[in-house]
Design a protein around this motif. Structure first.
Motif, short mmCIF file in Angstrom:
data_model
loop_
_atom_site.label_atom_id
_atom_site.label_comp_id
_atom_site.label_asym_id
_atom_site.label_seq_id
_atom_site.Cartn_x
_atom_site.Cartn_y
_atom_site.Cartn_z
N ALA A 92 0.77 -1.17 0.29
CA ALA A 92 0.23 0.10 -0.07
C ALA A 92 0.95 1.40 -0.12
O ALA A 92 0.57 2.17 -0.86
N LEU A 93 1.96 1.38 0.78
CA LEU A 93 2.89 2.51 0.94
C LEU A 93 3.37 2.86 -0.44
O LEU A 93 3.58 3.68 -0.85
N LYS A 98 4.24 5.89 -5.38
CA LYS A 98 4.29 5.87 -6.74
C LYS A 98 3.02 7.17 -7.26
O LYS A 98 3.49 8.06 -8.17
N GLU A 99 2.06 7.16 -6.62
CA GLU A 99 1.01 7.97 -7.01
C GLU A 99 1.54 9.41 -6.46
O GLU A 99 1.30 10.46 -7.48
N GLN A 100 1.90 9.50 -5.36
CA GLN A 100 2.46 10.83 -5.09
C GLN A 100 3.55 11.21 -5.75
O GLN A 100 3.83 12.63 -6.18
N GLN A 101 4.70 10.44 -6.10
CA GLN A 101 5.74 10.74 -6.94
C GLN A 101 5.25 11.38 -8.28
O GLN A 101 5.77 12.46 -8.81
N SER A 102 4.23 10.73 -8.89
CA SER A 102 3.63 11.34 -10.06
C SER A 102 3.08 12.64 -9.90
O SER A 102 3.35 13.30 -11.05
N HIS A 103 2.41 12.93 -9.06
CA HIS A 103 1.63 14.17 -8.61
C HIS A 103 2.84 15.33 -8.41
O HIS A 103 2.71 16.20 -8.91
N ILE A 104 3.78 14.85 -7.86
CA ILE A 104 4.77 15.84 -7.40
C ILE A 104 5.66 16.09 -8.69
O ILE A 104 5.89 17.34 -8.87
#
Length: 114
Positions: A92-93, A98-104
């Motif tokens: 889950a982490l 990966k999701e946050q990295q994409s947004h950042i």
């Protein structure tokens, strides 16, 4: 506080969560503390022993890791490994990272930040 101290504080904050993810990523197979430090160092992840060992104890208390002693060698070593719950949490982490990295990356790629 000068800008170097301020930057160091921000880097510490940034590292706090990411270092936990790095440690969890290496505990799909049993590792003892020093071997974990070596593995992470070889991958250019800077982590001090005085940060790692309390983290391992905390993660074990939280049920994310389990430990066992290997006394078959001259020097007994405490090995750590993800529990079943730890594997679920790690997955889950990883997905959240990966999701946050994409947004950042999208935010940092915008021209308005310059």
């Amino acid at each position: 506080m000068d800008s170097r101290e301020l930057l160091a504080n921000f880097i510490t904050e940034l590292n706090r969560g990411t270092l936990t993810l790095c440690v969890l990523s290496q505990l799909t197979t049993p590792q003892y503390g020093y071997s974990l430090l070596q593995i992470l160092s070889e991958k250019d992840i800077a982590l001090e022993a005085n940060t790692l060992y309390p983290m391992l104890r905390r993660l074990e208390t939280q049920g994310v890791l389990e430990s066992s002693w290997n006394t078959s060698e001259n020097r007994p070593r405490k090995f750590y490994q993800l529990t079943e719950e730890g594997k679920t949490i790690f997955t889950a982490l990883t997905n959240k990272w990966k999701e946050q990295q994409s947004h950042i990356e999208a935010l940092l790629g915008e021209e308005s930040h310059a």
